[in-house]
Design a protein around this motif. Structure first.
Motif, PDB file in Angstrom:
ATOM      1  N   ASP A 253       0.853  -1.187   0.000  1.00 16.38           N
ATOM      2  CA  ASP A 253       0.000   0.000   0.000  1.00 16.38           C
ATOM      3  C   ASP A 253       0.888   1.235   0.000  1.00 16.38           C
ATOM      4  OD1 ASP A 253      -2.297   1.457  -0.078  1.00 16.38           O
ATOM      5  OD2 ASP A 253      -2.728   1.311   2.065  1.00 16.38           O
ATOM      6  N   ASP A 255       0.481   5.815  -0.735  1.00 14.10           N
ATOM      7  CA  ASP A 255      -0.360   6.915  -1.210  1.00 14.10           C
ATOM      8  C   ASP A 255      -0.034   7.290  -2.651  1.00 14.10           C
ATOM      9  OD1 ASP A 255       2.087   8.151  -0.902  1.00 14.10           O
ATOM     10  OD2 ASP A 255       1.446   9.494   0.713  1.00 14.10           O
ATOM     11  N   PHE A 257      -0.171   5.019  -5.033  1.00 17.55           N
ATOM     12  CA  PHE A 257      -1.059   4.218  -5.868  1.00 17.55           C
ATOM     13  C   PHE A 257      -2.297   5.033  -6.239  1.00 17.55           C
ATOM     14  CE2 PHE A 257       1.111   0.457  -3.954  1.00 17.55           C
ATOM     15  CZ  PHE A 257       1.434  -0.191  -5.135  1.00 17.55           C
ATOM     16  N   ASP A 259      -6.176   4.587  -7.802  1.00 12.94           N
ATOM     17  CA  ASP A 259      -7.226   3.604  -8.088  1.00 12.94           C
ATOM     18  C   ASP A 259      -7.656   3.716  -9.551  1.00 12.94           C
ATOM     19  OD1 ASP A 259      -7.273   2.635  -5.482  1.00 12.94           O
ATOM     20  OD2 ASP A 259      -8.736   4.126  -4.828  1.00 12.94           O
ATOM     21  N   GLN A 260      -7.644   2.569 -10.234  1.00 12.97           N
ATOM     22  CA  GLN A 260      -8.061   2.507 -11.635  1.00 12.97           C
ATOM     23  C   GLN A 260      -9.013   1.327 -11.813  1.00 12.97           C
ATOM     24  OE1 GLN A 260      -7.227   4.767 -13.838  1.00 12.97           O
ATOM     25  NE2 GLN A 260      -5.486   5.792 -12.858  1.00 12.97           N
ATOM     26  N   LYS A 268      -4.837  -1.065  -8.182  1.00  7.62           N
ATOM     27  CA  LYS A 268      -4.030   0.018  -7.629  1.00  7.62           C
ATOM     28  C   LYS A 268      -2.810   0.159  -8.530  1.00  7.62           C
ATOM     29  CE  LYS A 268      -3.404  -1.689  -3.514  1.00  7.62           C
ATOM     30  NZ  LYS A 268      -3.006  -1.794  -2.086  1.00  7.62           N
ATOM     31  N   CYS A 269      -2.643   1.333  -9.124  1.00  7.30           N
ATOM     32  CA  CYS A 269      -1.601   1.510 -10.139  1.00  7.30           C
ATOM     33  C   CYS A 269      -0.669   2.662  -9.782  1.00  7.30           C
ATOM     34  CB  CYS A 269      -2.225   1.781 -11.510  1.00  7.30           C
ATOM     35  SG  CYS A 269      -3.288   0.446 -12.117  1.00  7.30           S
ATOM     36  N   CYS A 278       0.600  -1.771 -12.314  1.00  6.84           N
ATOM     37  CA  CYS A 278      -0.596  -2.063 -11.533  1.00  6.84           C
ATOM     38  C   CYS A 278      -0.368  -3.313 -10.688  1.00  6.84           C
ATOM     39  CB  CYS A 278      -1.801  -2.252 -12.453  1.00  6.84           C
ATOM     40  SG  CYS A 278      -2.184  -0.767 -13.430  1.00  6.84           S
ATOM     41  N   TYR A 279      -0.636  -3.179  -9.406  1.00  7.14           N
ATOM     42  CA  TYR A 279      -0.410  -4.279  -8.468  1.00  7.14           C
ATOM     43  C   TYR A 279      -1.433  -5.380  -8.691  1.00  7.14           C
ATOM     44  CZ  TYR A 279       0.002  -6.826  -4.067  1.00  7.14           C
ATOM     45  OH  TYR A 279       0.160  -7.811  -3.128  1.00  7.14           O
TER      46      TYR A 279
END
Length: 377
Positions: A253, A255, A257, A259-260, A268-269, A278-279
């Motif tokens: 995690d 900050d 990342f 959100d997509q 989370k990219c 992207c994870y």
């Protein structure tokens, strides 16, 4: 659990077919040069424009009749040609078609001026400066470097270019003989002697790890970009079960990342100017145990998929796997490997690790947004 089911479904849908209006990126070539510029170890097209595609049986028949000059373009590991004398500094033996000529690295998408000269003058030498001489390029199966080399020769005016897509893999499958072959010297075009094959000079080898590695209580996870700048993306807590064994709890995690929503699923990219990382949470159950010599379960929790900014959706074909190795300072360095993660679309056998690293490649890692990773206390 629902999230894991959705991930598997999304991967299945992504792998089924290209998005409408998009080309199949598996066969992408540079629009200007017509050559493949990266991901050379990948499925290749069925033919070569302007050339003749051979299956193994046809290649063996022509080899037996001595009607082709076989040119191996397999890219070896190592340091490349010695800048002093042109000998190739490579650690491993190459088994190839008997009588073939090995011209390493001439199938890359971009060649230096010296490499272009090396390739051109050897083609002139091998064909006696007769462009209609029959020549055949190959490597291994799924090797774009052989396709690129054949395409270059065709573009340079050679009119009898053959291409063997399955290369030495297909040759071996039919039980045909392979023999050790030596690369052609980069400067004087002589055949390199076996004794010249060498590991990197001692001064350039990685320092041996003499101390026994040990897990810390906790460590932070950093991605490292092309300029060497570190980005902290999470942490791992180790619960030691013995001198060389530990349970793990991984949290990814940051900050940074964003959100997509891609291909019917949230990701989370990390977004760069030309590429996103992207994870990809591993969607199945893991034991969450590692040993100092077996780090797979930690590696499986550090999966990513890269995508170009211009592409729509996300494709698990562009998978990123960081293979971890202990460093002398006790940290874990992750080497980026690229490959197809569509295998995760189907549940694996219990307690198994379905990702086949033999099918992943380390080539062009430096072109990715985050070429390496490090885990340290």
């Amino acid at each position: 659990m629902l999230d894991k089911i959705l991930l598997a479904l999304a991967l299945t849908l992504v792998s089924a077919a290209p998005v409408a209006g998009q080309s199949d990126t598996r066969y992408d070539v540079d629009p200007d040069s017509g050559l493949r510029m990266e991901r050379y170890r990948a499925p290749v097209p069925a033919d070569i424009p302007g050339g003749i595609t051979l299956n193994t049986e046809q290649a063996i028949a022509l080899w037996q009749q001595e009607k082709l000059i076989f040119i191996d373009v397999f890219p070896p590991k190592g340091l490349g040609p010695d800048p002093l004398d042109g000998h190739w500094l490579i650690p491993d033996e190459r088994l190839s078609i008997p009588g073939a000529v090995w011209l390493p690295e001439v199938g890359r998408g971009t060649l230096t001026d010296e490499a272009v000269d090396y390739f051109k003058r050897n083609l002139v030498r091998l064909t006696n400066d007769k462009p209609d001489t029959s020549i055949a390029f190959y490597c291994t199966s799924d090797c774009w470097q052989s396709w690129n080399a054949a395409k270059r020769a065709i573009d340079w005016g050679y009119s009898a270019v053959h291409w063997l897509p399955v290369g030495t893999d297909g040759w071996l499958e039919l039980g045909a003989e392979l023999v050790a072959v030596q690369p052609i010297n980069f400067f004087d075009d002589s055949t390199q002697q076996a004794a010249a094959l060498t590991e990197a000079p001692e001064s350039q080898t990685v320092t041996d790890i003499t101390a026994e590695p040990a897990f810390p209580d906790a460590a932070r996870i950093f991605l490292i970009d092309q300029q060497g700048v570190e980005l902290e993306i999470g942490n791992v807590v180790f619960s030691k079960n013995g001198p060389d064994k530990s349970g793990i709890s991984v949290e990814v995690d940051s900050d940074q990342f964003v959100d997509q929503f891609l291909s019917m699923r949230p990701f989370k990219c990390l977004t760069g100017a030309s590429e996103w990382f992207c994870y990809l949470p591993y969607p199945y159950e893991l034991k969450n145990e590692v040993t100092t010599k077996e780090l797979t379960e930690l590696e499986y929790q550090l999966l990513f998929i890269w995508k170009s900014v211009a592409s729509f959706g996300i494709d698990a074909w562009n998978g990123v796997y960081y293979q971890l190795e202990w460093q002398p300072d006790g940290s874990l360095q992750g080497k980026l490997l690229q490959g197809d993660l569509n295998v995760l679309a189907s549940p694996p056998e219990p307690n198994s690790h379905p990702i086949e690293l033999d099918e992943f490649i380390a080539e062009d890692a430096q072109s990715r947004l985050y070429p390496s990773l490090i885990i340290r206390p």
